[in-house]
Structure formats: C-alpha cells, structure tokens
Design an enzyme around this catalytic site. Structure first.
Site, PDB file in Angstrom:
ATOM      1  N   GLY A 254      33.999  40.729  37.301  1.00 42.19           N
ATOM      2  CA  GLY A 254      32.993  40.497  38.330  1.00 42.19           C
ATOM      3  C   GLY A 254      33.165  39.122  38.955  1.00 42.19           C
TER       4      GLY A 254
ATOM      5  N   HIS B 139      38.972  37.554  32.744  1.00 44.43           N
ATOM      6  CA  HIS B 139      39.304  37.275  34.139  1.00 44.43           C
ATOM      7  C   HIS B 139      39.084  35.781  34.394  1.00 44.43           C
ATOM      8  CE1 HIS B 139      39.124  41.631  34.891  1.00 44.43           C
ATOM      9  NE2 HIS B 139      39.619  41.402  36.095  1.00 44.43           N
TER      10      HIS B 139
ATOM     11  N   GLU C  29      41.416  33.475  39.027  1.00 47.13           N
ATOM     12  CA  GLU C  29      41.626  34.355  40.179  1.00 47.13           C
ATOM     13  C   GLU C  29      40.796  33.848  41.353  1.00 47.13           C
ATOM     14  OE1 GLU C  29      41.274  39.084  41.433  1.00 47.13           O
ATOM     15  OE2 GLU C  29      39.969  38.280  39.867  1.00 47.13           O
TER      16      GLU C  29
END
Length: 372
Positions: free
Chosen positions: A186, A213, A216
């Site tokens: 998310g 994550h 990015e």
C-alpha cells in the site's frame, strides 16, 4: 532480436520463455486476466471501462503508465472488486498459477492482502483457504500437463490500516497450509514499517519470513525501517537504495562508487532486491534517474554485486510477464544467458523455503539453462 508480441525473445538461439524462472514479487490482484474480470464483473456489480478483454487490457496499461504510484494503485479497484467471493478467489488463484507455468516459472510466491477481500462476507481464514484451493488446483493442472510448479502465499497487510497484527497472526496460523511469508503493502510514503512493530515483533519471535515494500515510493528512511523495524529478509523493490550510492567515476563498464552505510549493509549482507523494471518505470520509482527502462539503475546494482532479482509486480497493469521483463533487460543492458541465470539463482536463494528446497531450485535452474 526484437521482443515478440507475446513478450518472448530468443537469446543465443534460446527462447527466454522456455527457461526456468523464479517469481518472488507478484501480486494476485495485479495479475487477473482481463477476460476473467469481464466474466465476473456483472455478478460483482462493477461497471467496466471496456467490454472486451483486449480493450480492457489496454485500459489497464494506459492507466498504470502514469509515473505515479497513487494513480497506479487506483486500477486495483476493478481487480479487487471481482475478488470478493470464494469462487472468484479460487478461480483467479488457479489461473494465476497456470499463467506462471506458461511463463516458464517453476517456483512462485503470490502476495495479496486478505483484508481487502471481505466485502462479500468472507472471513480472513475463508479467503486464505479459497486462494490456497486455487493454488493447489493450478498446481495439479500444471502437473497433469507434464510440467511442474510450486507456489506459496505471502500475506500482505495494508500499511495504512491497523490490521497488521491480525494479518501476522493469520499468516502464522496458516504457515503449514501454504503461507510462506508476510509483507506490508500500500502507500509507502508516510507509513513506515515502524508503524507495525507489534506485528513484526510477533513474526520475529516465531521465526517467520518477512519481505517489506520499501524503496519504491519512499527513500532510504523507509528501507532502513524495513530492515530494522520489520526485520525484512528481502526488500520489495528497494530500487531507491541507489540514493545511498555516490558514483564517483564511470568509464564504460568500470564504475567507482562510494557506498553509504545502508547501501553497503544491503549489498554485503546480500539482502535481495525484488526489482520490477517495468513497474518501477510506471510508478515513478526511478524518476530520479529517468523515465525509460534503460535509465533503471538495475544494471548499476547488478554490477556492484547487489542481490538483484527480476519480477513483474503486476502483470495486468504493466501488461507484462517475467519472460518479457527479462527480454526488456536484455535489450536495455545487453545481458546474456549467464546474466539471466544469475538473476534466477539470486531469486532461488531468496525464496521463502527451507535451504534444501532452495538448493533443489538452484539445480533445476542450472539444468534448465544447460539443457536449453
């Protein structure tokens, strides 16, 4: 030679699609076939921007190639919308596995966020069970076709919500039932891994693998939090680790670089980077270096000895495959089969599997590249 319409390419006389591959960063809701979306949308009450699979696929590609992660994520409203029933999840997971096998993948990890699939009345456990059923159905279908594939689930918690501890517990409850790892996904910027320390503490106490994550849509602070607060064994994308490198001199293939402490740690500890070349261009993850795939710092990271892996991120949104990503890298950086094999070895070594099974993958890759 040029990349074929289906994304394949011959290199040294070998079809890239035929080579054995490992897929580590592949979202279930980012890999739904456009034809399947059309079939399931009516029952889900979803209005679509196109009525045929070709046009819908083109719509996804146009919406995703915006240079903005926020805009990119909006396309998931359609895919997630048709993934709210057990039958829908099972079908999409089965097709996901079949599509991986058709792409030459021998081991894959599929990540998805169970908390986003409860609108139709499913419980978290029921959603996980439905996806696992689809995975097993897909594995059986591939086996019956004379090929072999294995796929494990990575459960993602949405980093902007407060359910990460619950999803961590769900992952642990299903660690013997197909779940191999945990992730947070998310909006990255403003939602560091440290926001979910309770979940990461629980997973660490139970020796459960984590990928995060990071690097990015946010920079070095996010990567640092993923490693320290999340105890991440891999970095989801991680491309912005390049910001911790100071390129002093570049002469052809020779590069002189000064490492920051974080970049040196990631390189020296061989922490795998789950790089997704096309997606990184589409979401603006590499905007500091350019807007074309040839601008991607993939090759710099590879030449400096980082553990780089090649991934698709979201097949539907980027209209890609692992074969196509490898072909694009060959065109951009002149890689040969030895380079592509090295990327698969990195991925096999990074898989959330026992060491004996990772060694088997390494052998399968070596045999596949030799036989071809």
């Amino acid at each position: 030679m040029s990349i074929a319409a289906d994304g394949d390419k011959e290199l040294q006389g070998i079809s890239l699609r035929s080579l054995p591959k490992i897929s580590l960063h592949d979202h279930l809701d980012g890999a739904v076939r456009p034809a399947t979306i059309i079939e399931l949308a009516e029952d889900a009450g979803l209005a679509l921007p196109a009525s045929d699979a070709q046009a819908l696929g083109e719509w996804f590609a146009a919406q995703s190639d915006s240079g903005s992660l926020v805009n990119y994520l909006k396309t998931f409203e359609l895919t997630v919308g048709v993934m709210q029933t057990a039958d829908g999840l099972t079908r999409i997971a089965r097709e996901f596995v079949e599509d991986l096998a058709d792409d030459g993948v021998i081991y894959g990890e599929v990540r998805w966020a169970p908390e986003q699939h409860l609108a139709g009345g499913l419980s978290l456990d029921e959603a996980v069970e439905a996806v696992q059923q689809g995975i097993e159905d897909g594995e059986d279908a591939v086996d019956h076709s004379g090929r072999s594939i294995r796929v494990g689930q990575i459960l993602s918690a949405m980093r902007q919500s407060d359910r990460s501890l619950e999803i961590a517990e769900l992952a642990l409850d299903n660690r013997e039932a197909g779940v191999v790892g945990f992730d947070i996904a998310g909006p990255e910027d403003g939602h560091p891994a440290s926001d979910h320390s309770e979940a990461f503490d629980l997973l660490a106490e139970n020796f459960f693998p984590v990928t995060v994550h990071a690097g990015e849509a946010a920079g070095l602070a996010s990567i640092r939090s993923a490693l320290i607060d999340g105890r991440a064994l891999r970095l989801g994308h991680g491309v912005r680790i390049v910001s911790d490198l100071d390129v002093i001199e570049r002469d052809g293939d020779e590069v002189q670089v000064k490492f920051g402490d974080l970049a040196r740690w990631v390189r020296d500890r061989e922490i795998p980077l789950e790089l997704s070349p096309s997606s990184n261009v589409h979401t603006g993850a590499i905007e500091a270096w350019g807007t074309e795939l040839a601008d991607h710092p993939f090759d710099l990271l590879y030449q400096l000895g980082f553990s780089v892996t090649v991934n698709v991120d979201n097949r539907t949104m980027s209209r890609t495959s692992l074969t196509r990503e490898l072909a694009l890298l060959v065109d951009a950086f002149g890689y040969d089969l030895d380079d592509l094999e090295a990327f698969q070895f990195n991925a096999a070594s990074a898989a959330f599997l026992p060491v004996e099974e990772r060694e088997e993958l390494v052998e399968m890759i070596a045999d596949g590249f030799r036989n071809d």
